[in-house]
Design a protein around this motif. Sequence first.
Motif, PDB file in Angstrom:
ATOM      1  N   MET A   1       5.130  -6.801  11.756  1.00 25.09           N
ATOM      2  CA  MET A   1       4.407  -7.143  10.684  1.00 25.09           C
ATOM      3  C   MET A   1       4.110  -6.171   9.577  1.00 25.09           C
ATOM      4  SD  MET A   1       3.061  -9.935   9.080  1.00 25.09           S
ATOM      5  CE  MET A   1       1.892  -9.913   7.615  1.00 25.09           C
ATOM      6  N   ALA A   2       4.284  -6.427   8.539  1.00 23.84           N
ATOM      7  CA  ALA A   2       3.923  -5.328   7.469  1.00 23.84           C
ATOM      8  C   ALA A   2       2.502  -4.905   7.183  1.00 23.84           C
ATOM      9  CB  ALA A   2       4.342  -5.899   5.934  1.00 23.84           C
TER      10      ALA A   2
ATOM     11  N   ASN B   1      -0.653  -2.144   5.684  1.00 23.50           N
ATOM     12  CA  ASN B   1      -1.018  -1.252   4.744  1.00 23.50           C
ATOM     13  C   ASN B   1      -1.516   0.149   5.439  1.00 23.50           C
ATOM     14  OD1 ASN B   1      -1.595  -0.087   2.462  1.00 23.50           O
ATOM     15  ND2 ASN B   1      -3.491  -1.243   1.802  1.00 23.50           N
TER      16      ASN B   1
ATOM     17  N   GLU C   1      -4.978   1.445   4.907  1.00 20.21           N
ATOM     18  CA  GLU C   1      -6.144   0.999   5.792  1.00 20.21           C
ATOM     19  C   GLU C   1      -6.598   2.013   7.028  1.00 20.21           C
ATOM     20  OE1 GLU C   1      -5.717  -3.172   7.337  1.00 20.21           O
ATOM     21  OE2 GLU C   1      -4.777  -3.704   5.775  1.00 20.21           O
TER      22      GLU C   1
ATOM     23  N   LEU D   1     -10.245   0.072  -0.488  1.00 17.18           N
ATOM     24  CA  LEU D   1      -8.640  -0.556  -0.462  1.00 17.18           C
ATOM     25  C   LEU D   1      -8.290  -1.234  -1.523  1.00 17.18           C
ATOM     26  CD1 LEU D   1      -8.663  -1.240   3.325  1.00 17.18           C
ATOM     27  CD2 LEU D   1      -7.389   0.547   2.148  1.00 17.18           C
ATOM     28  N   ASN D   2      -9.210  -1.710  -2.619  1.00 19.25           N
ATOM     29  CA  ASN D   2      -8.842  -2.651  -3.501  1.00 19.25           C
ATOM     30  C   ASN D   2      -8.712  -1.636  -4.935  1.00 19.25           C
ATOM     31  OD1 ASN D   2      -8.793  -5.408  -2.508  1.00 19.25           O
ATOM     32  ND2 ASN D   2     -10.896  -5.570  -2.691  1.00 19.25           N
TER      33      ASN D   2
ATOM     34  N   VAL E   1      -7.086   1.408  -4.507  1.00 27.47           N
ATOM     35  CA  VAL E   1      -6.051   2.607  -4.086  1.00 27.47           C
ATOM     36  C   VAL E   1      -4.583   1.633  -3.872  1.00 27.47           C
ATOM     37  CG1 VAL E   1      -7.690   4.325  -2.997  1.00 27.47           C
ATOM     38  CG2 VAL E   1      -6.308   2.643  -1.572  1.00 27.47           C
ATOM     39  N   GLN E   2      -3.573   2.549  -4.408  1.00 26.83           N
ATOM     40  CA  GLN E   2      -2.239   1.793  -4.324  1.00 26.83           C
ATOM     41  C   GLN E   2      -2.148   1.602  -2.973  1.00 26.83           C
ATOM     42  OE1 GLN E   2       0.169   0.693  -6.448  1.00 26.83           O
ATOM     43  NE2 GLN E   2       1.531   0.383  -4.746  1.00 26.83           N
ATOM     44  N   PRO E   3      -1.748   0.246  -2.764  1.00 28.55           N
ATOM     45  CA  PRO E   3      -1.171  -0.199  -1.034  1.00 28.55           C
ATOM     46  C   PRO E   3      -0.075   0.557  -0.697  1.00 28.55           C
ATOM     47  CG  PRO E   3      -0.725  -2.150  -2.687  1.00 28.55           C
ATOM     48  CD  PRO E   3      -1.663  -0.886  -3.556  1.00 28.55           C
ATOM     49  N   ARG E   4       0.098   1.037   0.441  1.00 25.80           N
ATOM     50  CA  ARG E   4       1.271   1.528   1.033  1.00 25.80           C
ATOM     51  C   ARG E   4       1.655   0.806   2.123  1.00 25.80           C
ATOM     52  NH1 ARG E   4       2.264   6.660  -0.750  1.00 25.80           N
ATOM     53  NH2 ARG E   4       4.166   6.262   0.067  1.00 25.80           N
ATOM     54  N   TYR E   5       2.121  -0.444   2.134  1.00 26.68           N
ATOM     55  CA  TYR E   5       2.894  -1.199   3.188  1.00 26.68           C
ATOM     56  C   TYR E   5       3.925  -0.548   3.891  1.00 26.68           C
ATOM     57  CZ  TYR E   5      -0.658  -4.938   2.777  1.00 26.68           C
ATOM     58  OH  TYR E   5      -1.756  -5.892   2.695  1.00 26.68           O
ATOM     59  N   VAL E   6       3.870  -0.459   5.162  1.00 23.81           N
ATOM     60  CA  VAL E   6       5.241  -0.148   5.586  1.00 23.81           C
ATOM     61  C   VAL E   6       5.421  -1.222   6.824  1.00 23.81           C
ATOM     62  CG1 VAL E   6       4.730   2.293   5.545  1.00 23.81           C
ATOM     63  CG2 VAL E   6       3.688   1.179   7.257  1.00 23.81           C
ATOM     64  N   THR E   7       6.830  -1.025   7.376  1.00 21.12           N
ATOM     65  CA  THR E   7       7.000  -2.321   8.322  1.00 21.12           C
ATOM     66  C   THR E   7       6.791  -2.444   9.580  1.00 21.12           C
ATOM     67  OG1 THR E   7       9.280  -1.372   8.643  1.00 21.12           O
ATOM     68  CG2 THR E   7       9.034  -3.192   6.728  1.00 21.12           C
TER      69      THR E   7
ATOM     70  N   LYS F   1       5.462   3.637  11.206  1.00 19.24           N
ATOM     71  CA  LYS F   1       5.826   4.503   9.916  1.00 19.24           C
ATOM     72  C   LYS F   1       4.366   5.038   9.123  1.00 19.24           C
ATOM     73  CE  LYS F   1      10.214   2.245   9.272  1.00 19.24           C
ATOM     74  NZ  LYS F   1      10.497   0.663   9.459  1.00 19.24           N
TER      75      LYS F   1
END
Lengths: 93, 93
Positions: free
Chosen positions: B1-2, B4, B7, B39-40, B42-48, B52
């Motif tokens: 699951m993706a 952030n 976090e 967290l609202n 800063v730019q989110p950085r989602y990884v899969t 990662k």
Amino acid sequence: MAVNAMEQIMSDLLFEYKQALQMSCTCDECLNDVLALVLNRVQPRYVTDDGKIAYVKAEFIDKQQMTTLIVKLAESAKMVSDMPRCRRFERGE
Amino acid sequence: MAVNAMEQIMSDLLFEYKQALQMSCTCDECLNDVLALVLNRVQPRYVTDDGKIAYVKAEFIDKQQMTTLIVKLAESAKMVSDMPRCRRFERGE
């Protein structure tokens, strides 16, 4: 634990529009890539517990806001569809 | 699951700087409020996948980037500290 309400919202949207997006591959890996991609492109909406996700969802009943999300989802789906990185695609299935 | 990566990064930073932030209350509820707030912002950085997250963390070894995160963390901590909403504070403990 803080949770990004947009994860639930975008995940629901992805499954609602999965057919309409006409992706070249809809395996879990590709759907997960779309989710990660689109979640990096929408403003996060962290809430302090799951119970508050509904309040954020309610804001997106507004047509214009929802349309913006669907457009971003479609863009992300196209990027993944144009260049799938999933193992199924690598094996040429 | 993706997921952030921010976090994990912000959570680690929050616990590293918890004392230095000199908050009026450091109960779990207040720390969770700080996390949601920052967290609202800063730019989110989602990884899969979780594996990662380390790659995203590596980018923040850069002093300037890390300083930016710490400043945003301190701003969020101040907002929560100035107006705590936790049950402990409401009971005047």
